[in-house]
Design an enzyme around this catalytic site. Structure first.
Site, PDB file in Angstrom:
ATOM      1  N   ARG A 285      10.266  11.105   3.847  1.00  0.00           N
ATOM      2  CA  ARG A 285       9.555  10.876   2.596  1.00  0.00           C
ATOM      3  C   ARG A 285       8.501   9.787   2.840  1.00  0.00           C
ATOM      4  NH1 ARG A 285      10.658   7.943  -2.506  1.00  0.00           N
ATOM      5  NH2 ARG A 285      11.945   6.581  -1.255  1.00  0.00           N
TER       6      ARG A 285
ATOM      7  N   SER B  38      16.260   5.839  -5.365  1.00  0.00           N
ATOM      8  CA  SER B  38      15.382   5.203  -6.353  1.00  0.00           C
ATOM      9  C   SER B  38      15.452   5.882  -7.714  1.00  0.00           C
ATOM     10  CB  SER B  38      13.936   5.245  -5.866  1.00  0.00           C
ATOM     11  OG  SER B  38      13.855   4.663  -4.595  1.00  0.00           O
TER      12      SER B  38
ATOM     13  N   LYS C  75      -2.677  -8.270  -8.007  1.00  0.00           N
ATOM     14  CA  LYS C  75      -3.553  -8.079  -6.851  1.00  0.00           C
ATOM     15  C   LYS C  75      -3.009  -6.884  -6.064  1.00  0.00           C
ATOM     16  CE  LYS C  75      -3.327  -9.075  -2.701  1.00  0.00           C
ATOM     17  NZ  LYS C  75      -3.867  -7.834  -2.124  1.00  0.00           N
TER      18      LYS C  75
ATOM     19  N   CYS D 258      10.156   1.250   2.396  1.00  0.00           N
ATOM     20  CA  CYS D 258      11.101   0.173   2.703  1.00  0.00           C
ATOM     21  C   CYS D 258      12.517   0.732   2.734  1.00  0.00           C
ATOM     22  CB  CYS D 258      10.981  -0.926   1.670  1.00  0.00           C
ATOM     23  SG  CYS D 258      11.085  -0.296  -0.003  1.00  0.00           S
TER      24      CYS D 258
ATOM     25  N   TRP E  11       0.812  -1.229   0.000  1.00  0.00           N
ATOM     26  CA  TRP E  11       0.000   0.000   0.000  1.00  0.00           C
ATOM     27  C   TRP E  11       0.843   1.276   0.000  1.00  0.00           C
ATOM     28  CZ3 TRP E  11       1.644   2.745   4.060  1.00  0.00           C
ATOM     29  CH2 TRP E  11       2.199   2.047   5.134  1.00  0.00           C
TER      30      TRP E  11
ATOM     31  N   GLU F 136      11.233  -2.471  11.570  1.00  0.00           N
ATOM     32  CA  GLU F 136      10.892  -1.366  10.667  1.00  0.00           C
ATOM     33  C   GLU F 136       9.957  -0.420  11.402  1.00  0.00           C
ATOM     34  OE1 GLU F 136       9.284  -3.458   7.121  1.00  0.00           O
ATOM     35  OE2 GLU F 136      10.430  -1.977   6.001  1.00  0.00           O
TER      36      GLU F 136
ATOM     37  N   GLU G 247      10.626  -8.300  -3.131  1.00  0.00           N
ATOM     38  CA  GLU G 247      11.087  -6.989  -2.657  1.00  0.00           C
ATOM     39  C   GLU G 247      10.513  -6.834  -1.263  1.00  0.00           C
ATOM     40  OE1 GLU G 247      13.092  -4.893  -4.148  1.00  0.00           O
ATOM     41  OE2 GLU G 247      13.185  -5.738  -6.155  1.00  0.00           O
TER      42      GLU G 247
HETATM   43  P1  NAD Z   1       2.285  -6.801   3.563  1.00  0.00           P
HETATM   44  O1  NAD Z   1       3.323  -7.849   3.443  1.00  0.00           O
HETATM   45  O2  NAD Z   1       1.380  -6.833   4.728  1.00  0.00           O
HETATM   46  O3  NAD Z   1       1.324  -6.823   2.292  1.00  0.00           O
HETATM   47  C1  NAD Z   1       1.833  -6.723   0.985  1.00  0.00           C
HETATM   48  C2  NAD Z   1       0.836  -7.341   0.021  1.00  0.00           C
HETATM   49  O4  NAD Z   1       0.699  -8.718   0.315  1.00  0.00           O
HETATM   50  C3  NAD Z   1      -0.575  -6.747   0.104  1.00  0.00           C
HETATM   51  O5  NAD Z   1      -1.122  -6.704  -1.184  1.00  0.00           O
HETATM   52  C4  NAD Z   1      -1.317  -7.768   0.960  1.00  0.00           C
HETATM   53  O6  NAD Z   1      -2.690  -7.819   0.672  1.00  0.00           O
HETATM   54  C5  NAD Z   1      -0.662  -9.057   0.526  1.00  0.00           C
HETATM   55  N1  NAD Z   1      -0.693 -10.129   1.528  1.00  0.00           N
HETATM   56  C6  NAD Z   1      -0.671 -10.019   2.878  1.00  0.00           C
HETATM   57  N2  NAD Z   1      -0.677 -11.242   3.445  1.00  0.00           N
HETATM   58  C7  NAD Z   1      -0.700 -12.143   2.420  1.00  0.00           C
HETATM   59  C8  NAD Z   1      -0.701 -13.564   2.360  1.00  0.00           C
HETATM   60  N3  NAD Z   1      -0.689 -14.324   3.460  1.00  0.00           N
HETATM   61  N4  NAD Z   1      -0.729 -14.151   1.126  1.00  0.00           N
HETATM   62  C9  NAD Z   1      -0.731 -13.409  -0.004  1.00  0.00           C
HETATM   63  N5  NAD Z   1      -0.726 -12.054   0.009  1.00  0.00           N
HETATM   64  C10 NAD Z   1      -0.705 -11.431   1.195  1.00  0.00           C
HETATM   65  O7  NAD Z   1       3.069  -5.420   3.430  1.00  0.00           O
HETATM   66  P2  NAD Z   1       2.472  -3.947   3.459  1.00  0.00           P
HETATM   67  O8  NAD Z   1       2.133  -3.605   4.864  1.00  0.00           O
HETATM   68  O9  NAD Z   1       1.443  -3.778   2.397  1.00  0.00           O
HETATM   69  O10 NAD Z   1       3.739  -3.103   2.971  1.00  0.00           O
HETATM   70  C11 NAD Z   1       4.746  -2.706   3.813  1.00  0.00           C
HETATM   71  C12 NAD Z   1       5.929  -3.644   3.715  1.00  0.00           C
HETATM   72  O11 NAD Z   1       6.375  -3.698   2.354  1.00  0.00           O
HETATM   73  C13 NAD Z   1       7.116  -3.166   4.493  1.00  0.00           C
HETATM   74  O12 NAD Z   1       7.731  -4.247   5.130  1.00  0.00           O
HETATM   75  C14 NAD Z   1       8.037  -2.567   3.427  1.00  0.00           C
HETATM   76  O13 NAD Z   1       9.390  -2.528   3.787  1.00  0.00           O
HETATM   77  C15 NAD Z   1       7.778  -3.470   2.286  1.00  0.00           C
HETATM   78  N6  NAD Z   1       8.111  -2.831   1.017  1.00  0.00           N
HETATM   79  C16 NAD Z   1       9.207  -3.271   0.340  1.00  0.00           C
HETATM   80  C17 NAD Z   1       9.582  -2.655  -0.842  1.00  0.00           C
HETATM   81  C18 NAD Z   1      10.796  -3.119  -1.596  1.00  0.00           C
HETATM   82  O14 NAD Z   1      10.892  -2.775  -2.769  1.00  0.00           O
HETATM   83  N7  NAD Z   1      11.701  -3.870  -1.018  1.00  0.00           N
HETATM   84  C19 NAD Z   1       8.821  -1.603  -1.350  1.00  0.00           C
HETATM   85  C20 NAD Z   1       7.695  -1.173  -0.643  1.00  0.00           C
HETATM   86  C21 NAD Z   1       7.349  -1.821   0.545  1.00  0.00           C
END
Ligand code: NAD
Length: 488
Positions: free
Chosen positions: A288, A451, A184, A294, A160, A391, A260
């Site tokens: 930011r 980035s 998704k 992340c 998100w 984090e 990622e």
């Molecule tokens: P999240 O892991 O909770 O969710 C990410 C996605 O996975 C969402 O679409 C969610 O609906 C889905 N999801 C959640 N549980 C799932 C499951 N059991 N099976 C399949 N899909 C599932 O993460 P978030 O809270 O949306 O995002 C924040 C995290 O993302 C932080 O840890 C951040 O560091 C990381 N992030 C990493 C990068 C990168 O490029 N390395 C970039 C942006 C965010």
């Protein structure tokens, strides 16, 4: 260009699933509400897909795969380039939508539209440069042909915090390589993807090449796709915890993956750093996206001789940040995504203080409506504090100190994550040593944001597998094929 109006923008938004080029309701008519985190108000309700809907999306991607792979690279490139132009034309609508569903200040949302759009332009250029190799084998008995083929239908699961860029960073290289897609988007911020897919259609993307399903049942809908032998690639951006679970599912089918995942970026300030430059870098690296990146600097590790001065200067800047709804003029810090994010920031600050740190500014959640946390500086953070290991994902800047370069490197690497590191020093030789010694996939040397669509984004250790962007990005969606023919 006239500024879009919130109500009109939301009213015109498609709210169904996008499968095989058609907008359709979810099976059983399920609905998923999407809220504005700055006000807590409902923005719109969209389709809440079932597992059967997700399988239909994959059916459509599979049906389109062969013809998309056979589509001339120049045509794939032209569609991506047109999508880039449309993103530029509609940038205000995309930015406003992101601010509404995610909360980031409008100026930052505009920045994300530019950043996310660049992946479309970059990969429109890469689509026509997929190359191979031809040569005699060392024995002189055979001719070797090495070519690149699209991997096949892909599933993308996105987070998100960057609703637009996390989608384009995957979709653009996949389309350039000749792969079809099921995406998704996150349940908290799905609207930007729904808007964007309309631009892809307008750019000429054939039916079935990109399919979108929105759902609150992430694992129930993704598990059957990951288990389906027709799916050839899973690309996930999100938390390490969920990434680990998806990797386990993917292992059953030896499915190709890109991951990622989370970060815990160290931000090192040496005693020879230009402190003004370090403070500027710190402001972007930390604040930011309201600290919800992340790549956000999570641990400020500052040489003990400059730590007080760095803390004084950064506190003055942080105390003057304007907090509010992202659509309001001059706002620099919007809401956190939800109550849980606020509770986590609060907990990490309390834990650091209990272990001996002091709060120099901020430190508290703000009363609603909306899920806001004050921009905060915590100094004198002691080893063992949770804030150094987890984090933060919020506007909290935590400062610890070091005595020499070896200790700085040891502290920086003392984490399971390895996404990005930042270091500020005027010593060139030290800079080069740090490039080698810091265990991260990316590094900002005297800069606070790294980035770029032309750069390989990604981590080492538990921050992930694979790279997005740069010439590397398209290879995540290509398989190498080696063919041998007799020399004569
Ligand atoms: P999240 O892991 O909770 O969710 C990410 C996605 O996975 C969402 O679409 C969610 O609906 C889905 N999801 C959640 N549980 C799932 C499951 N059991 N099976 C399949 N899909 C599932 O993460 P978030 O809270 O949306 O995002 C924040 C995290 O993302 C932080 O840890 C951040 O560091 C990381 N992030 C990493 C990068 C990168 O490029 N390395 C970039 C942006 C965010």
């Amino acid at each position: 260009m006239t500024a879009p109006n919130e109500r009109d923008l939301l009213a015109a938004l498609p709210t169904g699933l996008f499968i095989g080029g058609e907008w359709t309701p979810a099976e059983g008519g399920g609905r998923l509400p999407v809220f504005d985190p700055a006000t807590g108000e409902l923005l719109v309700e969209i389709a809440d897909a079932s597992a059967a809907d997700a399988v239909h999306a994959l059916d459509a991607a599979v049906a389109a795969q062969e013809s998309w792979a056979a589509t001339p690279p120049r045509r794939r490139s032209d569609i991506l380039r047109r999508a880039f132009d449309l993103v530029r034309e509609r940038s205000e609508s995309l930015a406003l939508l992101m601010t509404l569903e995610m909360g980031k200040p409008l100026a930052e949302a505009r920045g994300e539209v530019v950043y996310g759009g660049e992946f479309l332009r970059w990969f429109s250029e890469e689509a026509v440069r997929i190359s191979g190799r031809y040569g005699l084998n060392p024995e002189g008995t055979g001719r070797m042909i090495v070519s690149q083929r699209p991997v096949g239908p892909c599933l993308f699961i996105t987070p998100w915090n960057f609703p637009f860029a996390m989608a384009t960073r995957k979709i653009a290289p996949a389309l350039a390589a000749g792969c079809t897609v099921v995406i998704k988007p996150p349940e908290l911020t799905p609207l930007t993807t729904l808007y964007f897919v309309q631009l892809l259609v307008e750019a000429g993307l054939p039916a079935g090449v990109v399919n979108v399903y929105t759902t609150r049942r992430s694992s129930v809908t993704s598990a059957p796709l990951i288990a389906d032998p027709r799916l050839r690639k899973l690309s996930f951006t999100g938390s390490t915890e969920v990434g680990r679970r998806l990797l386990a599912q993917a292992a059953d089918r030896v499915l190709r993956v890109s991951m990622e995942l989370g970060g815990n970026a160290p931000f090192l300030v040496f005693d020879d750093a230009d402190l003004d430059q370090a403070v500027e870098g710190a402001m972007v690296a930390k604040f930011r996206n309201i600290g919800q990146a992340c790549t956000a600097a999570n641990r400020f590790i500052v040489h003990e001789s400059v730590a007080d001065e760095f803390a004084r200067r950064i506190t003055a800047r942080v105390a003057s940040l304007k907090v509010g709804r992202g659509t309001d003029d001059g706002v620099q810090i919007g809401p956190l995504i939800d109550d849980r994010a606020v509770a986590k920031a609060d907990e990490l600050v309390r834990d650091a203080v209990e272990r001996g740190a002091s709060v120099l500014t901020g430190g508290n959640a703000l009363t609603g409506p909306g899920t806001f946390f004050e921009p905060t500086v915590v100094a004198g953070v002691r080893p063992g504090s949770a804030i150094l290991h987890e984090e933060i994902f919020g506007p909290v800047l935590a400062i610890a100190t070091f005595a020499d370069e070896d200790e700085a490197v040891r502290l920086a690497n003392d984490t399971d994550y390895g996404l990005v590191s930042y270091a500020f020093t005027r010593d060139l030789a030290r800079g080069h040593r740090l490039i080698d010694r810091l265990e991260t996939g990316m590094m900002g040397l005297n800069v606070g944001v790294v980035s770029n669509a032309a750069a390989p984004f990604g981590g080492v250790k538990q921050s992930g597998i694979g790279r997005e962007g740069g010439p590397e990005g398209i290879h995540e969606f290509l398989s190498t094929k080696y063919t041998l023919i007799p020399a004569d």
